[in-house]
Design a protein around this motif. Structure first.
Motif, short mmCIF file in Angstrom:
data_model
loop_
_atom_site.label_atom_id
_atom_site.label_comp_id
_atom_site.label_asym_id
_atom_site.label_seq_id
_atom_site.Cartn_x
_atom_site.Cartn_y
_atom_site.Cartn_z
N ASN A 156 14.06 -5.56 51.08
CA ASN A 156 14.02 -5.04 49.71
C ASN A 156 14.45 -3.58 49.62
O ASN A 156 14.60 -3.04 48.52
CB ASN A 156 12.63 -5.23 49.10
N ASP B 146 12.78 -9.68 39.15
CA ASP B 146 11.64 -9.57 40.06
C ASP B 146 11.23 -8.09 40.16
O ASP B 146 11.87 -7.30 40.87
CB ASP B 146 12.10 -10.12 41.43
N ASP C 180 27.06 -20.70 51.15
CA ASP C 180 27.09 -20.46 49.70
C ASP C 180 28.52 -20.41 49.19
O ASP C 180 29.08 -19.35 48.93
CB ASP C 180 26.35 -19.14 49.39
N GLY D 135 19.83 -12.11 44.63
CA GLY D 135 20.37 -12.40 45.95
C GLY D 135 19.39 -12.81 47.03
O GLY D 135 19.83 -13.15 48.14
P1 NAD Z 1 19.26 -18.13 43.20
O1 NAD Z 1 19.38 -18.67 44.57
O2 NAD Z 1 18.43 -18.87 42.21
O3 NAD Z 1 20.72 -17.92 42.54
C1 NAD Z 1 21.75 -17.30 43.24
C2 NAD Z 1 22.85 -18.31 43.46
O4 NAD Z 1 23.49 -18.63 42.21
C3 NAD Z 1 23.94 -17.77 44.35
O5 NAD Z 1 23.60 -17.94 45.68
C4 NAD Z 1 25.17 -18.58 43.90
O6 NAD Z 1 25.26 -19.77 44.65
C5 NAD Z 1 24.84 -18.97 42.46
N1 NAD Z 1 25.66 -18.25 41.46
C6 NAD Z 1 26.21 -18.78 40.34
N2 NAD Z 1 26.87 -17.86 39.62
C7 NAD Z 1 26.74 -16.69 40.30
C8 NAD Z 1 27.21 -15.36 40.05
N3 NAD Z 1 27.93 -15.01 38.96
N4 NAD Z 1 26.87 -14.39 40.93
C9 NAD Z 1 26.13 -14.68 42.02
N5 NAD Z 1 25.68 -15.92 42.32
C10 NAD Z 1 25.97 -16.93 41.44
O7 NAD Z 1 18.70 -16.65 43.15
P2 NAD Z 1 18.81 -15.39 44.10
O8 NAD Z 1 19.35 -14.28 43.25
O9 NAD Z 1 19.47 -15.66 45.40
O10 NAD Z 1 17.27 -15.10 44.40
C11 NAD Z 1 16.45 -14.49 43.43
C12 NAD Z 1 15.05 -15.04 43.50
O11 NAD Z 1 14.52 -14.92 44.83
C13 NAD Z 1 14.11 -14.26 42.62
O12 NAD Z 1 13.39 -15.19 41.84
C14 NAD Z 1 13.18 -13.55 43.59
O13 NAD Z 1 11.91 -13.38 43.03
C15 NAD Z 1 13.16 -14.50 44.75
N6 NAD Z 1 12.78 -14.00 46.08
C16 NAD Z 1 12.65 -12.66 46.37
C17 NAD Z 1 12.33 -12.26 47.67
C18 NAD Z 1 12.26 -10.79 47.97
O14 NAD Z 1 12.51 -9.97 47.08
N7 NAD Z 1 11.91 -10.37 49.18
C19 NAD Z 1 12.16 -13.20 48.67
C20 NAD Z 1 12.30 -14.55 48.35
C21 NAD Z 1 12.63 -14.95 47.06
#
Ligand code: NAD
Length: 421
Positions: free
Chosen positions: A216, A278, A147, A186
């Protein structure tokens, strides 16, 4: 409407016609006419179809705003999506009392999430654990290669912790990867890293990786909010004492703590949903944290200060984001963030924790004084009136009579409706 000041302290906001409420929020948050119109439209089905599978439509919830919030010396109007009556009014009222003594103050830890890798069938558990820790740098480097955006923003994998757990399958090694996820919730970011580390962990040891996923129980991403509730406004020190008696049960008894914490989540879930986050992740994290010492207890704590005012505090993990997930895809979620005026996930978590504390204070305050039903019944009575078949002005008339009689029941609503007609 009078000239608006940029304050969230608004007396009788609930009494304003909806149009005036919308105008207030529009001015407070600098929303355009187009943006405001999004709130009264339904989501584009094509967007919905990209979000989840097998879409056949969209599902609506009322969206309201809680007012009076003053958090870390800044005023907030908080959007809340919920189906439950009284929640928004209760939060606004609690915030009004909290602002007498300065509102809410918060503390937030780094936005660190935990990913778990479960390693099985290891012959030398202690030796394997040492090998993993000896290769911490290589493992973290590999995680960070997954990442680049996150790393460029100052986030990324920070640390590895190794736990050896006894299980019915024998000893297993559970490695935690700690990731600073900045403004994201995340889960995807952490899960991708976990999956990338699995082959290297298997190579380093003679074990087999089974689970590789986020936890979580985000106990490295904690938020604390605090407020002082004015004793006079509460009705005097006797009411504060009654409040503390009620709270004590939640602190010692899981049966009460579950309901007490549900009240907290009434507020938290509503803003979590409104900002496209979420709520299952927040719920599971909060409840797991409430049981962290082996016994489920209250997420809030209360005591009296030297002047007899009530001091309330909340501490919970909040894995929330303003990027990723649905946060940027859902048009209303984007606008709800604009209503809040927040630009970081940290600030959003400060608002969420403060709202949770306000919600909890309001519920325990009502329970310690008039009881919870009084507040619930006025809106509930309108629902009952509609269920009885009331239309237009009849709804208010039937609802009023139900509340006055203190009997909000469907059969009585039908009788009143017949009497009116
Ligand atoms: P994501 O992967 O859609 O976005 C995160 C990514 O955005 C980062 O990895 C980074 O590459 C990028 N990014 C750009 N600007 C950023 C900034 N200012 N700060 C941080 N990152 C930035 O989303 P995510 O947050 O990794 O995952 C959230 C989703 O995962 C939710 O929809 C959730 O429902 C789902 N989810 C949850 C679980 C769980 O809670 N156990 C499991 C699987 C999936």
């Amino acid at each position: 409407m009078k000239e608006l000041q940029k304050t969230s302290k608004i007396s009788g906001f609930y009494k304003l016609p909806m149009k005036e409420r919308i105008d207030y929020v529009k001015k407070f948050s600098n929303l355009t006419d187009d943006e405001i119109s999004v709130f009264s439209s339904t989501m584009d089905l094509e967007i919905a179809d990209r979000m989840i599978e097998n879409v056949i439509g969209t599902f609506e919830l009322p969206l309201a705003v809680a007012v009076n919030f003053h958090i870390n010396k800044k005023d907030y109007i908080i959007p809340m999506a919920t189906e439950e009556s009284s929640v928004v009014a209760a939060a606004s009222n609690a915030a009004k009392i909290a602002r007498i003594r300065g509102g809410f103050t918060t503390e937030v830890s780094e936005p660190q999430m935990i990913g778990q890798l479960q390693l099985l069938n290891v012959s030398d558990v202690a030796g394997a654990a040492k090998k993993i820790l000896d290769h911490k740098k290589q493992l973290l480097d590999l995680a960070n290669q997954q990442d680049k955006i996150l790393v460029d923003l100052g986030g990324g994998a920070r640390d590895l912790e190794v736990r050896i757990l006894d299980s019915p399958l024998g000893k297993m090694i559970v490695t935690h990867i700690i990731v600073d996820v900045r403004d994201a919730m995340g889960a995807n970011a952490v899960n991708t890293m976990c999956e990338a580390l699995a082959p290297m962990m298997e190579e380093l040891t003679d074990g087999k990786i089974r689970l590789k996923i986020l936890s979580n129980l985000a106990d490295k991403r904690l938020v604390r909010a605090k407020a002082v509730f004015d004793k006079e406004k509460m009705g005097g020190e006797k009411v504060v004492d009654a409040f503390l008696e009620s709270y004590t049960l939640a602190s010692i008894d899981p049966y009460r703590a579950a309901t007490h914490n549900k009240g907290i989540m009434n507020g938290i879930d509503a803003v979590i949903i409104a900002t496209g986050n979420d709520f299952r992740a927040i719920e599971s994290g909060a409840h797991a944290y409430a049981a962290r010492d082996g016994r489920y207890t209250s997420l809030t704590k209360y005591h009296k200060d030297k002047d007899g005012n009530l001091v309330g505090e909340i501490e919970l993990p909040l894995a929330i984001g303003i990027v990723g997930g649905a946060a940027n895809i859902h048009p209303k979620a984007r606008l709800c963030r604009k209503i809040l005026g927040i630009v970081t996930a940290k600030e959003l978590s400060e608002v969420v924790a403060s709202l949770g504390l306000a919600q909890n204070f309001a519920a325990v305050f009502a329970l310690s004084t008039v009881g919870i039903q009084k507040g619930h019944m006025s809106l509930h009575s309108k629902n009952i009136a509609v269920m009885a078949g009331a239309q237009g002005e009849e709804i208010e008339k039937v609802a009023d009579k139900l509340v006055k009689e203190g009997k909000v029941k469907l059969d009585r609503a039908k009788e009143i409706l017949e009497e009116i007609r």
